[in-house]
Design a protein around this motif. Sequence first.
Motif, mmCIF file in Angstrom:
data_model
loop_
_atom_site.group_PDB
_atom_site.id
_atom_site.type_symbol
_atom_site.label_atom_id
_atom_site.label_comp_id
_atom_site.label_asym_id
_atom_site.label_seq_id
_atom_site.Cartn_x
_atom_site.Cartn_y
_atom_site.Cartn_z
ATOM 1 N N CYS A 1 57.892 -28.039 -16.170
ATOM 2 C CA CYS A 1 58.602 -27.094 -17.166
ATOM 3 C C CYS A 1 57.412 -26.582 -18.168
ATOM 4 C CB CYS A 1 59.444 -27.801 -17.950
ATOM 5 S SG CYS A 1 60.508 -26.968 -19.149
ATOM 6 N N GLN B 1 60.881 -20.218 -12.247
ATOM 7 C CA GLN B 1 62.258 -20.663 -12.441
ATOM 8 C C GLN B 1 62.404 -22.082 -12.161
ATOM 9 O OE1 GLN B 1 64.075 -17.983 -9.737
ATOM 10 N NE2 GLN B 1 64.420 -16.372 -11.226
ATOM 11 N N HIS B 2 61.799 -22.624 -10.813
ATOM 12 C CA HIS B 2 61.798 -23.804 -10.627
ATOM 13 C C HIS B 2 61.061 -25.019 -11.638
ATOM 14 C CE1 HIS B 2 63.744 -24.509 -6.333
ATOM 15 N NE2 HIS B 2 63.220 -23.274 -6.503
ATOM 16 N N GLU C 1 62.986 -25.553 -14.597
ATOM 17 C CA GLU C 1 64.140 -26.650 -14.401
ATOM 18 C C GLU C 1 63.604 -28.193 -14.178
ATOM 19 O OE1 GLU C 1 65.902 -25.153 -10.926
ATOM 20 O OE2 GLU C 1 67.102 -23.438 -11.844
#
Length: 292
Positions: free
Chosen positions: A119, A208-209, A212
């Motif tokens: 993140c 994006q991953h 998350e």
Amino acid sequence: MSLLKQRIMDSAMRFFSEKGYVSTSIQDIANDCGIAKPSLYKFFSSKEDLLIEVYAFKIQDMYDQAEAIKANITLSPKDRFIRETLHQLEYFTELKFSIEENQVQSVQEKGKFISFCHCLRARQLNYYKDCLLTVYGGQIEACIWDLVAVYHGMMKEFTQFPNFVNQPLNLESAAIFIVARMEDMVVGILKTKLTPILQPSVIVEYVQHGLEGTPVPAAKNIEDLFRNLRSTVDELMVPITRKTELNEVAGLLQEETDKDQPKRMLIRTMLEFLQTQHELKNIVGQLDKLLG
């Protein structure tokens, strides 16, 4: 935040910096704060949770101050970029212990800290992207991630290299230098119209991953690499027969890797063949790593 919690976090930061994360114990921090371990555990259930919160607090403070710089309309976009760069250099220089990927395993192989790192990296890349687009505009959209990679690399080396040679760094001069080099690179890329090295779709998915807290699944990475491999083969300046040959081998390789029990020796042979075309070495090398 309570004064005791802040004292615990300040103590942890100092110990992690001086002794390292692994060598620091919860007892060290509790003793330094003059409290019993159970009192510390009321705020943090583990040393890993403490590490994450210390980093999260420091990083949020960095971004809050960066937003204040961005909001300063009295500065030109370039001057704001220099100030933001300087601010980050100061922050990372002050932060004495790092969370580079080669150190993460010493924290925990599959712990919450791993997700936190994904993140953190994704947020940082997004921030760099926004900084560059703000100062150079949409004209760099096509090659934005290449520029982010270069900027990120310079920031990292200018904060770490002085430690290797034990020589202090003039951070203001470094910030001006980095921004000037980014400007040179933008001018050069726009002038020569180079094809982007980093594919936007791949990096966006990675970010994006990351936001998350998860890595891009290996299967998705492999699929993207095969797609990139085929498109690169199609662009090669080689005879049609050579392109056909390379495409056939790439197709056979993908078919073999999709099998429940792929033949490792056959995969190795096809990878080695594809690497004979030097333009494909980088992609094939990445495939090699993911295929194990």
